[in-house]
Design an enzyme around this catalytic site. Structure first.
Site, short mmCIF file in Angstrom:
data_model
loop_
_atom_site.label_atom_id
_atom_site.label_comp_id
_atom_site.label_asym_id
_atom_site.label_seq_id
_atom_site.Cartn_x
_atom_site.Cartn_y
_atom_site.Cartn_z
N ARG A 14 1.11 9.97 14.29
CA ARG A 14 0.72 10.51 12.98
C ARG A 14 -0.18 11.73 13.18
NH1 ARG A 14 -2.25 6.58 9.58
NH2 ARG A 14 -0.26 5.66 9.03
N LYS A 60 1.27 3.66 -3.17
CA LYS A 60 0.83 5.06 -3.21
C LYS A 60 1.99 6.00 -3.52
CE LYS A 60 -3.65 4.89 -2.12
NZ LYS A 60 -4.73 5.52 -2.88
N GLY A 119 -0.46 -3.26 20.55
CA GLY A 119 0.79 -2.68 21.04
C GLY A 119 0.59 -1.77 22.25
N TYR A 125 0.83 -1.21 0.00
CA TYR A 125 0.00 0.00 0.00
C TYR A 125 0.87 1.26 0.00
CZ TYR A 125 -3.66 3.25 1.60
OH TYR A 125 -4.53 4.30 1.73
N ASP A 126 1.81 1.33 0.96
CA ASP A 126 2.60 2.57 1.11
C ASP A 126 3.43 2.84 -0.14
OD1 ASP A 126 1.65 1.96 3.62
OD2 ASP A 126 3.56 2.22 4.66
N ASP A 169 3.79 -0.60 12.51
CA ASP A 169 2.68 0.27 12.86
C ASP A 169 3.23 1.66 13.20
OD1 ASP A 169 0.15 1.09 13.53
OD2 ASP A 169 -0.09 -0.26 15.24
N GLY A 218 -1.68 0.78 22.78
CA GLY A 218 -2.56 1.95 22.58
C GLY A 218 -1.91 3.29 22.80
N VAL A 231 -9.46 1.10 13.06
CA VAL A 231 -9.59 1.27 14.50
C VAL A 231 -10.95 1.86 14.88
CG1 VAL A 231 -8.43 3.55 14.58
CG2 VAL A 231 -8.31 2.01 16.54
P1 NAD Z 1 -12.74 1.94 0.39
O1 NAD Z 1 -12.13 0.59 0.42
O2 NAD Z 1 -14.06 2.12 1.06
O3 NAD Z 1 -12.84 2.50 -1.09
C1 NAD Z 1 -11.99 2.10 -2.12
C2 NAD Z 1 -12.86 1.73 -3.31
O4 NAD Z 1 -12.01 1.37 -4.41
C3 NAD Z 1 -13.76 0.55 -3.04
O5 NAD Z 1 -15.08 0.89 -3.41
C4 NAD Z 1 -13.18 -0.56 -3.90
O6 NAD Z 1 -14.17 -1.51 -4.30
C5 NAD Z 1 -12.56 0.21 -5.04
N1 NAD Z 1 -11.46 -0.49 -5.71
C6 NAD Z 1 -10.39 -1.08 -5.13
N2 NAD Z 1 -9.59 -1.62 -6.08
C7 NAD Z 1 -10.16 -1.33 -7.29
C8 NAD Z 1 -9.82 -1.62 -8.62
N3 NAD Z 1 -8.73 -2.34 -8.94
N4 NAD Z 1 -10.65 -1.20 -9.61
C9 NAD Z 1 -11.78 -0.49 -9.31
N5 NAD Z 1 -12.14 -0.20 -8.04
C10 NAD Z 1 -11.35 -0.61 -7.05
O7 NAD Z 1 -11.66 2.94 1.04
P2 NAD Z 1 -11.75 4.49 1.38
O8 NAD Z 1 -11.46 4.63 2.81
O9 NAD Z 1 -13.00 5.07 0.82
O10 NAD Z 1 -10.49 5.04 0.57
C11 NAD Z 1 -10.63 5.71 -0.68
C12 NAD Z 1 -9.26 6.20 -1.13
O11 NAD Z 1 -8.73 7.11 -0.16
C13 NAD Z 1 -8.23 5.09 -1.30
O12 NAD Z 1 -7.43 5.37 -2.43
C14 NAD Z 1 -7.40 5.19 -0.04
O13 NAD Z 1 -6.09 4.74 -0.25
C15 NAD Z 1 -7.45 6.69 0.24
N6 NAD Z 1 -7.21 6.98 1.66
C16 NAD Z 1 -8.17 6.68 2.59
C17 NAD Z 1 -7.91 6.93 3.94
C18 NAD Z 1 -8.95 6.65 5.02
O14 NAD Z 1 -8.68 6.90 6.20
N7 NAD Z 1 -10.13 6.17 4.70
C19 NAD Z 1 -6.68 7.46 4.32
C20 NAD Z 1 -5.73 7.72 3.34
C21 NAD Z 1 -6.01 7.49 2.00
N1 UDP Z 2 -5.63 -0.51 16.16
C1 UDP Z 2 -5.90 -1.04 17.44
N2 UDP Z 2 -6.94 -1.89 17.58
C2 UDP Z 2 -7.77 -2.24 16.56
C3 UDP Z 2 -7.51 -1.69 15.26
C4 UDP Z 2 -6.43 -0.84 15.09
O1 UDP Z 2 -5.19 -0.75 18.41
O2 UDP Z 2 -8.72 -3.01 16.79
C5 UDP Z 2 -4.54 0.46 16.00
C6 UDP Z 2 -3.56 0.13 14.87
O3 UDP Z 2 -2.55 -0.74 15.33
C7 UDP Z 2 -3.03 1.51 14.52
C8 UDP Z 2 -4.22 2.44 14.78
O4 UDP Z 2 -5.11 1.69 15.63
O5 UDP Z 2 -1.97 1.88 15.38
C9 UDP Z 2 -4.95 2.85 13.51
O6 UDP Z 2 -5.23 1.68 12.77
P1 UDP Z 2 -6.03 1.69 11.38
O7 UDP Z 2 -5.93 0.31 10.83
O8 UDP Z 2 -7.39 2.25 11.60
O9 UDP Z 2 -5.27 2.76 10.48
P2 UDP Z 2 -3.75 2.99 10.09
O10 UDP Z 2 -2.85 2.10 10.90
O11 UDP Z 2 -3.68 2.67 8.64
O12 UDP Z 2 -3.54 4.41 10.41
#
Ligand code: NAD
Ligand code: UDP
Length: 307
Positions: A276, A147, A203, A143-144, A272, A205, A185
């Site tokens: 942030r 992106k 870990g 993922y990281d 983790d 919290g 979370v």
């Molecule tokens: P989500 O999983 O609800 O939405 C992602 C959507 O993309 C889903 O509807 C999924 O079916 C679709 N998708 C995945 N792979 C696909 C593919 N190959 N072709 C077509 N569709 C595809 O997640 P979200 O939380 O709504 O995130 C939306 C965007 O925002 C993502 O790009 C995510 O990386 C980014 N983002 C979200 C967060 C967050 O906290 N929610 C944080 C940082 C970045």
């Molecule tokens: N986390 C937790 N318990 C849970 C789910 C997540 O302690 O049941 C922690 C996780 O380890 C991370 C933070 O909550 O430190 C945020 O997790 P999330 O998966 O929501 O997002 P991201 O790590 O991608 O920021």
């Protein structure tokens, strides 16, 4: 304005489709429904200015558009780890396909990037100039790094082909329509509270996050897409800089839900991030972006939806 929203049936994408349709755009919502749900956009389906396209962006897709919000990508660790190679393909091939479309149509394209490009940050809070600390071999790398290369593709299509790009770096976002089972979370802790079970703190919290309510995020994404200023091709952090520990989050959710049990410690997750928090000076100054929803207000609405 014909606006393509990839990942439009997901959590953030569906709220964005709502806002764009309400503003009068013709919205094409493209999704493979891997983590998104048709239910999220069902209420839009009778709207003559809305169209749903079932398509996987690993394959090319051709349509015309004036604007592309490129959000398609699984977003939670559970979802993006389920098929990590596919996560990389979605970020690389999917982003190339959308950049090719934007180039052909002369469309402006916005990438839903992420705070995860900063990895486990050694600079706090994180400004856009911070280059990050990502383990390219770790479990979060699909993922990281996916992106990060998506950002590289965006900037190179801009430099080489003049594509009009916008780069959002989205920090943790929450609200109604989050998937209940995606392991994030906020959804985990709300479900635990509503079932009178203890939240599990991976870990211990003490790690922190900064949570942005969905309405504020949609507002920021639209502002960035519309922005015409001198910094328009640079990345923009979008999020709420109010930082809390995961333990504080669990206690707040229990209090607002009027339920739950004392949180318990669970195993630490590899790579983790320990802290942030977005530095949103650029978004404030250039876009006039200001998150308006407090954590308590946003969590109260989210808990109601989960109920
Ligand atoms: P989500 O999983 O609800 O939405 C992602 C959507 O993309 C889903 O509807 C999924 O079916 C679709 N998708 C995945 N792979 C696909 C593919 N190959 N072709 C077509 N569709 C595809 O997640 P979200 O939380 O709504 O995130 C939306 C965007 O925002 C993502 O790009 C995510 O990386 C980014 N983002 C979200 C967060 C967050 O906290 N929610 C944080 C940082 C970045
Ligand atoms: N986390 C937790 N318990 C849970 C789910 C997540 O302690 O049941 C922690 C996780 O380890 C991370 C933070 O909550 O430190 C945020 O997790 P999330 O998966 O929501 O997002 P991201 O790590 O991608 O920021």
């Amino acid at each position: 304005m014909r606006t393509l929203v990839t990942g439009g049936a997901g959590f953030i994408g569906s709220h964005l489709c709502d806002a764009l349709a309400a503003a009068g755009d013709y919205v094409v919502c493209l999704d493979n429904l891997s983590t998104g749900r048709r239910d999220n956009v069902e209420h839009l389906e009778g709207n003559p200015h809305f169209e749903f396209v079932l398509h996987d962006l690993v394959e090319p897709y051709f349509t015309d558009a004036d604007r592309v919000f490129h959000l398609a990508c699984p977003a939670s660790p559970v979802a993006y780890r389920a098929n990590p190679v596919r996560t990389v393909k979605t970020n690389v091939l999917g982003t190339m396909h959308m950049l090719g479309l934007a180039r052909r149509c002369g469309a402006r394209i916005l990438l839903a990037g992420t705070s995860e490009v900063y990895g486990d940050p050694t600079v706090h809070p994180q400004p856009e100039s911070y280059l990050g600390n990502v383990n390219q071999l770790g479990p979060r790398a699909c993922y990281d790094e996916g992106k990060r290369i998506a950002e590289t593709l965006m900037i190179e299509y801009h430099r080489q082909h003049g594509v009009d790009i916008r780069l959002a770096r989205i920090f943790n976002t929450y609200g109604p329509r989050m998937q209940a089972d995606d392991g994030r979370v906020v959804s985990n802790f709300i479900l635990r509270a509503l079932r009178n079970k203890p939240a599990e703190l991976y870990g211990g919290g003490t790690q922190s996050r900064s949570f942005c309510y969905i309405d504020d995020m949609v507002n920021g994404l639209i502002k960035l897409m519309q922005y015409e200023g001198a910094r328009r091709h640079e990345p923009f952090n979008l999020g709420n800089p109010h930082e809390v520990t995961v333990l504080e989050l669990a206690r707040t959710i229990n209090r607002l839900a009027g339920a739950g049990a004392e949180p318990v410690s669970g195993p630490a997750q590899q790579d983790d991030p320990t802290r942030r928090c977005p530095d949103i000076t650029r978004a404030r100054t250039e876009l006039g972006f200001e998150p308006a929803t407090s954590l308590e207000q946003g969590l109260t609405r989210t808990i109601e939806w989960f109920k």
